[in-house]
Design a protein around this motif. Structure first.
Motif, mmCIF file in Angstrom:
data_model
loop_
_atom_site.group_PDB
_atom_site.id
_atom_site.type_symbol
_atom_site.label_atom_id
_atom_site.label_comp_id
_atom_site.label_asym_id
_atom_site.label_seq_id
_atom_site.Cartn_x
_atom_site.Cartn_y
_atom_site.Cartn_z
ATOM 1 N N LEU A 126 0.813 -1.219 0.000
ATOM 2 C CA LEU A 126 0.000 0.000 0.000
ATOM 3 C C LEU A 126 0.846 1.270 0.000
ATOM 4 C CD1 LEU A 126 -2.815 -1.214 2.399
ATOM 5 C CD2 LEU A 126 -2.931 -0.950 -0.086
ATOM 6 N N GLY A 127 2.149 1.127 -0.235
ATOM 7 C CA GLY A 127 3.003 2.289 -0.439
ATOM 8 C C GLY A 127 3.767 2.793 0.775
ATOM 9 N N PHE A 128 3.696 2.088 1.892
ATOM 10 C CA PHE A 128 4.453 2.493 3.075
ATOM 11 C C PHE A 128 5.900 2.027 2.928
ATOM 12 C CE2 PHE A 128 0.165 2.710 4.622
ATOM 13 C CZ PHE A 128 0.180 3.712 5.574
ATOM 14 N N THR A 129 6.809 2.818 3.429
ATOM 15 C CA THR A 129 8.226 2.439 3.435
ATOM 16 C C THR A 129 8.760 2.574 4.859
ATOM 17 O OG1 THR A 129 8.891 4.699 2.872
ATOM 18 C CG2 THR A 129 8.625 3.146 1.034
ATOM 19 N N VAL A 130 9.826 1.843 5.129
ATOM 20 C CA VAL A 130 10.447 1.888 6.449
ATOM 21 C C VAL A 130 11.002 3.288 6.686
ATOM 22 C CG1 VAL A 130 12.307 0.956 7.882
ATOM 23 C CG2 VAL A 130 10.956 -0.569 6.436
ATOM 24 N N ALA A 131 10.784 3.803 7.875
ATOM 25 C CA ALA A 131 11.231 5.146 8.241
ATOM 26 C C ALA A 131 12.123 5.063 9.472
ATOM 27 C CB ALA A 131 10.015 6.027 8.552
ATOM 28 N N GLU A 132 12.801 6.137 9.748
ATOM 29 C CA GLU A 132 13.602 6.201 10.962
ATOM 30 C C GLU A 132 12.663 6.034 12.158
ATOM 31 O OE1 GLU A 132 16.462 9.345 13.332
ATOM 32 O OE2 GLU A 132 16.315 9.485 11.146
ATOM 33 N N SER A 133 13.087 5.221 13.104
ATOM 34 C CA SER A 133 12.212 4.867 14.217
ATOM 35 C C SER A 133 11.940 6.047 15.149
ATOM 36 C CB SER A 133 12.821 3.724 15.024
ATOM 37 O OG SER A 133 11.942 3.356 16.063
ATOM 38 N N TRP A 134 10.696 6.180 15.551
ATOM 39 C CA TRP A 134 10.305 7.142 16.582
ATOM 40 C C TRP A 134 9.901 6.384 17.845
ATOM 41 C CZ3 TRP A 134 7.512 6.579 11.996
ATOM 42 C CH2 TRP A 134 6.319 5.878 12.094
ATOM 43 N N GLU A 135 10.042 5.070 17.812
ATOM 44 C CA GLU A 135 9.658 4.197 18.918
ATOM 45 C C GLU A 135 10.876 3.818 19.753
ATOM 46 O OE1 GLU A 135 7.059 2.808 20.309
ATOM 47 O OE2 GLU A 135 5.485 3.461 18.957
ATOM 48 N N GLU A 136 10.668 3.642 21.044
ATOM 49 C CA GLU A 136 11.741 3.191 21.924
ATOM 50 C C GLU A 136 11.828 1.675 21.976
ATOM 51 O OE1 GLU A 136 11.321 5.014 25.740
ATOM 52 O OE2 GLU A 136 11.366 7.036 24.913
ATOM 53 N N ARG A 137 10.744 1.002 21.641
ATOM 54 C CA ARG A 137 10.733 -0.468 21.684
ATOM 55 C C ARG A 137 11.432 -1.005 20.430
ATOM 56 N NH1 ARG A 137 4.422 -0.722 22.655
ATOM 57 N NH2 ARG A 137 4.630 1.099 21.330
ATOM 58 N N ASP A 138 12.455 -1.806 20.641
ATOM 59 C CA ASP A 138 13.317 -2.222 19.529
ATOM 60 C C ASP A 138 12.704 -3.234 18.571
ATOM 61 O OD1 ASP A 138 13.418 -4.407 21.189
ATOM 62 O OD2 ASP A 138 15.590 -4.582 21.189
ATOM 63 N N GLN A 139 11.621 -3.860 18.907
ATOM 64 C CA GLN A 139 11.003 -4.834 18.007
ATOM 65 C C GLN A 139 9.944 -4.212 17.092
ATOM 66 O OE1 GLN A 139 11.769 -8.148 17.391
ATOM 67 N NE2 GLN A 139 13.604 -7.478 18.463
ATOM 68 N N LEU A 140 9.823 -2.888 17.148
ATOM 69 C CA LEU A 140 8.850 -2.211 16.289
ATOM 70 C C LEU A 140 9.538 -1.613 15.060
ATOM 71 C CD1 LEU A 140 6.539 -0.396 18.842
ATOM 72 C CD2 LEU A 140 5.871 -2.169 17.237
ATOM 73 N N ALA A 141 8.948 -1.871 13.903
ATOM 74 C CA ALA A 141 9.392 -1.219 12.671
ATOM 75 C C ALA A 141 8.484 -0.016 12.446
ATOM 76 C CB ALA A 141 9.285 -2.180 11.498
#
Length: 147
Positions: A126-141
């Motif tokens: 659907l057009g999403f791409t991986v971005a720089e993480s804004w999450e502190e939890r390391d298992q989240l993309a």
């Protein structure tokens, strides 16, 4: 419990089990998740909750957060397992993107557990791409898409 609460409960219980922190029922969930289930209308008062129906029965849900800084976030995408592989999740995400466009949002973002490969593949289609993480939890993309 209304159907949205049931879908949210299934989502959170499954997520905790996948994280290796299986809980027996809603009472064992962390407070922040339990609050969503006990009163989804209050928990998502500023957001838009989208529901997918099969007849009169809600079979999927997705939350689009209120825009902040030109961005919204997709959260809590869940399809009842009995209704999977029917395009419900992609329909919900597409509806969220449409809503975001109408709301003047420029970017939609989301975070997804790295082990949810099927969800990641859906988001990429659907057009999403991986971005720089804004999450502190390391298992989240973290992923995003312009709208």
């Amino acid at each position: 419990m209304d159907r949205l609460a049931e879908l949210l409960a299934a989502y959170h219980l499954r997520t905790e089990a996948e994280k290796g922190e299986a809980v027996v029922d809603v009472e064992g969930l962390p407070d922040r998740y339990r609050a969503e289930i006990l009163d989804p209308r209050a928990a998502f008062a500023d957001d838009v909750v989208l529901m997918a129906l099969s007849g009169d029965t809600a079979v999927g849900c997705l939350v689009v957060t209120a825009p902040v800084g030109g961005r919204s976030e997709v959260k809590r995408l869940w399809t009842d397992p009995a209704f999977r592989s029917r395009g419900i999740a992609s329909g919900l995400v597409s509806a969220a993107l449409g809503h975001s466009t109408e709301s003047g949002v420029s970017t939609v973002r989301l975070s997804v557990w790295k082990w949810r490969e099927g969800a990641i593949a859906l988001y990429e289609r659907l057009g999403f791409t991986v971005a720089e993480s804004w999450e502190e939890r390391d298992q989240l993309a973290c992923m995003e898409r312009a709208v």
